[in-house]
Design an enzyme around this catalytic site. Structure first.
Site, PDB file in Angstrom:
ATOM      1  N   HIS A  68     -33.904 -30.425  55.320  1.00  0.00           N
ATOM      2  CA  HIS A  68     -33.491 -30.054  56.668  1.00  0.00           C
ATOM      3  C   HIS A  68     -34.608 -29.261  57.332  1.00  0.00           C
ATOM      4  CE1 HIS A  68     -31.515 -25.902  55.451  1.00  0.00           C
ATOM      5  NE2 HIS A  68     -32.689 -26.078  54.897  1.00  0.00           N
ATOM      6  N   CYS A 113     -38.472 -21.802  57.463  1.00  0.00           N
ATOM      7  CA  CYS A 113     -37.441 -22.851  57.427  1.00  0.00           C
ATOM      8  C   CYS A 113     -37.347 -23.658  58.721  1.00  0.00           C
ATOM      9  CB  CYS A 113     -36.080 -22.258  57.059  1.00  0.00           C
ATOM     10  SG  CYS A 113     -36.041 -21.685  55.349  1.00  0.00           S
ATOM     11  N   HIS A 170     -38.183 -29.127  55.056  1.00  0.00           N
ATOM     12  CA  HIS A 170     -38.217 -28.732  53.649  1.00  0.00           C
ATOM     13  C   HIS A 170     -36.933 -29.184  52.988  1.00  0.00           C
ATOM     14  CE1 HIS A 170     -35.946 -25.497  55.531  1.00  0.00           C
ATOM     15  NE2 HIS A 170     -35.466 -25.182  54.330  1.00  0.00           N
ATOM     16  N   HIS A 204     -33.987 -28.850  49.477  1.00  0.00           N
ATOM     17  CA  HIS A 204     -33.334 -28.007  48.475  1.00  0.00           C
ATOM     18  C   HIS A 204     -32.637 -28.875  47.433  1.00  0.00           C
ATOM     19  CE1 HIS A 204     -33.839 -24.343  50.838  1.00  0.00           C
ATOM     20  NE2 HIS A 204     -33.385 -24.996  51.898  1.00  0.00           N
ATOM     21  N   HIS A 213     -30.198 -36.932  49.067  1.00  0.00           N
ATOM     22  CA  HIS A 213     -31.476 -37.506  49.476  1.00  0.00           C
ATOM     23  C   HIS A 213     -31.504 -37.873  50.955  1.00  0.00           C
ATOM     24  CE1 HIS A 213     -32.172 -37.533  45.172  1.00  0.00           C
ATOM     25  NE2 HIS A 213     -33.465 -37.604  45.480  1.00  0.00           N
ATOM     26  N   GLU A 248     -28.370 -22.909  47.563  1.00  0.00           N
ATOM     27  CA  GLU A 248     -29.499 -23.624  48.144  1.00  0.00           C
ATOM     28  C   GLU A 248     -30.781 -23.375  47.352  1.00  0.00           C
ATOM     29  OE1 GLU A 248     -30.169 -23.254  52.464  1.00  0.00           O
ATOM     30  OE2 GLU A 248     -31.489 -21.594  52.024  1.00  0.00           O
TER      31      GLU A 248
END
Length: 151
Positions: free
Chosen positions: A17, A26, A30, A32, A76, A137
């Site tokens: 996201h 952020c 990137h 998680h 994904h 996360e």
């Protein structure tokens, strides 16, 4: 009557996201490795002729719900807030064959967990209540949702 038991099943999925308008790292694309704990509460089935006798909810049934609503959908993927200029980036990624999900909220862990709570609650049998969710996360950062905290 009154023998409430909580059961929890753990799930994992990978997602990326970007937080539009955020003042830190952020804001960049990137990803998680998310870990989701789903806890439901109910009374174990007391009818010994029921194949699910002694269970609050079959873990397999809970797995099916959460996989269909959350894991299979978000795994994904790249998640973007459709109400931001990231819409252009999302469309470009889609055109290049990437799996993109557009949501109507900032895709923070906090807002994702609210979305997940609604999706899961809508699929649970009437006698089972969603008790809590924990969406992790990173190794040290997570959000929690509790039914008891909701208005």
């Amino acid at each position: 009557m009154g023998n409430k038991i909580r059961i929890t099943k753990q799930f994992s999925f990978e997602a990326g996201h970007a937080l539009y308008g955020y003042d830190g790292k952020c804001k960049n694309l990137h990803g998680h490795s998310y870990h989701l704990n789903v806890t439901v509460i109910g009374e174990p089935i007391s009818d010994n002729s029921n194949v699910k006798y002694g269970m609050v909810l079959d873990f397999g049934d809970l797995k099916k719900i959460v996989n269909e609503e959350i894991v299979d959908v978000f795994d994904h993927s790249m998640v973007f807030n459709k109400n931001t200029p990231h819409l252009d980036l999302a469309e470009d990624l889609k055109e290049r064959g990437h799996y993109v999900i557009m949501v109507d909220y900032q895709p923070t862990t906090e807002m994702m967990i609210l979305d997940f709570a609604e999706k899961i609650k809508n699929r649970l049998p009437k006698h089972i209540k969603l008790h809590s969710l924990r969406l992790q996360e990173t190794a040290t950062s997570f959000a929690e949702w509790f039914a008891s905290d909701q208005g």
